[in-house]
Design an enzyme around this catalytic site. Structure first.
Site, short mmCIF file in Angstrom:
data_model
loop_
_atom_site.label_atom_id
_atom_site.label_comp_id
_atom_site.label_asym_id
_atom_site.label_seq_id
_atom_site.Cartn_x
_atom_site.Cartn_y
_atom_site.Cartn_z
N ASP A 244 -5.64 1.35 -10.04
CA ASP A 244 -4.52 2.26 -10.09
C ASP A 244 -4.44 3.14 -11.53
O ASP A 244 -4.20 2.22 -12.51
CB ASP A 244 -3.22 1.85 -9.91
N ARG A 246 -2.83 5.73 -12.72
CA ARG A 246 -1.93 6.76 -12.70
C ARG A 246 -0.88 6.35 -14.07
O ARG A 246 -0.78 5.08 -14.38
CB ARG A 246 -1.06 6.82 -11.63
#
Length: 360
Positions: A244, A246
């Site tokens: 991930d 982000r």
């Protein structure tokens, strides 16, 4: 030739690869990608924290516009620029009690029309021009009228006094536009919109972080690896990406710009809460789970009231609905199975807070 990584029992080599052993503790981007590769199939393959950056996030709301919805409500769309990337991140704002500080600031040499065009007005705009008007100029009477109207609207405006619903949502072309069953992103966006329109207040910060930060190109490659049997985390890692990638610094800055301090966050992702609160400006006072419809025993009811006398017409319309054309035949049970697998991995490997059904 040096080995880049091993895939399906074969060494993947490249002429430009360096002969070096990865350190025990990940310190660079490449190091923590290697770190993830070593635990792809472990119970929890969570991306290690990246080193802190001293670059201050700066954002500016460039324009705001009113967007009426097909359900009879409306929202305001705020478009932001920032100093970290060239993407146009958005805030979808429900209600008129939240305003952007950067949008409301007076720009140099701007006119009343300039402010209206970029959405820095209060209340609702009125149609004051005629069809014969072919330029952006206003008459002195029109300017005087708008100045009086804006002064009254600004005086009547009052800020939000409660902690609104907030959703920090990353762009997902596959889930939102082509209705992919590989994820629940489109469903989460729709549900957040439904809840905020129902409440009359709320913010969806829409970040351009396709594929958990890897972009659409790499995301589609990861889909092909998933069809070979890899899960969503393993596929990203095998393509040299974090599970991930982000970040939420821009989201934090946007919420600050909307003058929010406490929010009720719609999320299953604990990392999102920790990242948001780490900046020190926003406090998450409540987390509201985003339970997928296929896992919920409570059906989602429409927020649009329907008169009793409209029921026969509504039922008739539903019977006449045609299925959306598809380029491939329907696979019974397949979409639900793929979504279940995706959600289960996010719970088991990425620590998302959601009750896993017993059948999984």
């Amino acid at each position: 030739m040096a080995t880049v990584f091993t895939l399906f029992g074969m060494n993947v080599v490249h002429e430009a690869a360096k002969e070096s052993l990865p350190p025990q503790q990940p310190n660079t981007f490449n190091d923590y990608v290697d770190f993830l590769k070593r635990q792809v199939h472990s119970p929890r393959a969570i991306t290690p924290a990246l080193p802190n950056t001293h670059t201050k996030v700066r954002i500016q709301c460039q324009v705001r516009a009113r967007i009426p919805t097909n359900e009879g409500g409306e929202m305001f769309l705020y478009l932001y620029k920032n100093n970290l990337d060239t993407k146009e991140h958005l805030a979808i704002v429900y209600g008129d009690t939240l305003r952007s500080q950067s949008l409301d600031r007076t720009w140099e040499n701007e006119t009343m029309m300039n402010r209206i065009v970029r959405g820095a007005y209060y209340g609702r705009l009125e149609e004051v021009v005629t069809e014969e008007c072919h330029n952006l100029s206003l008459t002195s009477d029109q300017v005087a009228y708008l100045e009086r109207q804006q002064a009254e609207a600004k005086k009547a405006w009052s800020p939000c006094t409660v902690s609104p619903l907030v959703r920090i949502h990353s762009e997902c072309f596959t889930g939102e536009t082509v209705h992919s069953a590989r994820c629940d992103c489109g469903e989460q966006l729709d549900e957040a919109m439904r809840l905020m329109q129902q409440a009359g207040c709320g913010v969806i910060v829409y970040l351009r972080q396709e594929g958990r930060g890897i972009g659409l190109l790499e995301k589609l490659k990861a889909y092909n690896l998933q069809d070979l049997g890899h899960d969503t985390v393993a596929a990203n890692v095998l393509l040299n990406h974090p599970a991930d990638g982000r970040t939420y610094g821009i989201a934090n800055a946007i919420l600050e710009d909307l003058q929010l301090q406490q929010v009720r966050l719609l999320t299953n992702n604990p990392d999102k809460i920790m990242q948001l609160e780490s900046f020190g400006a926003i406090k998450v006072v409540e987390r509201q789970a985003m339970v997928p419809q296929s896992w919920s025993s409570t059906p989602v009811s429409s927020h649009v009231p329907t008169a009793t006398e409209d029921y026969p017409r509504l039922i008739s319309a539903l019977h006449n609905l045609q299925p959306t054309p598809s380029s491939s035949p329907t696979l019974p049970g397949s979409p639900k199975k793929e979504l279940d697998k995706y959600l289960a991995v996010k719970i088991k490997k990425m620590g998302h807070i959601l009750d896993l059904p017993q059948r999984l």
